[in-house]
Design an enzyme around this catalytic site. Sequence first.
Site, mmCIF file in Angstrom:
data_model
loop_
_atom_site.group_PDB
_atom_site.id
_atom_site.type_symbol
_atom_site.label_atom_id
_atom_site.label_comp_id
_atom_site.label_asym_id
_atom_site.label_seq_id
_atom_site.Cartn_x
_atom_site.Cartn_y
_atom_site.Cartn_z
ATOM 1 N N ASP A 1 21.864 8.322 7.462
ATOM 2 C CA ASP A 1 21.657 7.125 6.641
ATOM 3 C C ASP A 1 22.065 5.891 7.425
ATOM 4 O OD1 ASP A 1 20.983 8.827 4.587
ATOM 5 O OD2 ASP A 1 22.971 8.773 3.657
HETATM 6 N N1 URA Z 1 24.486 13.328 4.276
HETATM 7 C C1 URA Z 1 24.409 12.077 3.782
HETATM 8 O O1 URA Z 1 24.610 11.855 2.601
HETATM 9 N N2 URA Z 1 24.095 11.085 4.629
HETATM 10 C C2 URA Z 1 23.877 11.259 5.950
HETATM 11 O O2 URA Z 1 23.605 10.303 6.677
HETATM 12 C C3 URA Z 1 23.966 12.570 6.447
HETATM 13 C C4 URA Z 1 24.276 13.591 5.582
#
Ligand code: URA
Length: 236
Positions: A104
């Site tokens: 993310d």
């Molecule tokens: N899980 C999440 O919620 N975000 C990420 O970036 C990776 C794994």
Amino acid sequence: MKIRLDKYLADMGVGTRTEVRKMIAKGQVRVNGTTALKAEQKVDIKSDEVSVNGLLVGYEEFEYYMLNKPAGIISASEDKREKTVVDLIESRRRKDLFPVGRLDRDTEGLLLITNDGALSHRLLSPKKHVDKVYFARVQGVVTTDDVRRFEEGVDIGDEKRTLPAKLVIRSVDESEKRSEILLTIREGRFHQVKRMFQAVGKEVVYLKRLQMGNLVLDPSLKPGEYKKLDRKELEE
Ligand code: URA
């Protein structure tokens, strides 16, 4: 392996296909010491020596970089408006690099950047269940009951529960209601770590990936820093 001379030079970032063709036509390119005048000429990527204006240009079929992704950058190859994780790799030569999987925008940590599609497939294929280890700061007091629930798999609103995940509580601040944890998951569902904590009534406020399969984030890399890996290091 043999490829066209113009592709060789364009792949290595010497210029666009049109630009390198012009260089060839002007006699700026030599193959094994002889001026090459045809863009279609085939060169062996391992054994032929290609130079441009007297400077040797070696060929790399695959490039691999370990990036400590900083928060605020998107996990994409290119974007019209925003800087991407691939843009952070300033020493890259190839134009076909991409991130292996996505983190993310606000997540930090280990991201492999490469143009090796087969390796990417091996690391991401849902059937392969490659372990991914995350460190997180969580708003809320994480309990041994959460450890048990994660171990059993959690309903995060998808068709299927998550696979069993290993949750380790590193520290809990009872007064601030904050916890620090390590979580190992074997899938890569959308926002998976955040959604797993939501499912037990808590919120991830900081997330960092530490490991993917056997590949461990080099702790000396600060957010935004990267290092080149060779194939051998990766295979190990
Ligand atoms: N899980 C999440 O919620 N975000 C990420 O970036 C990776 C794994």
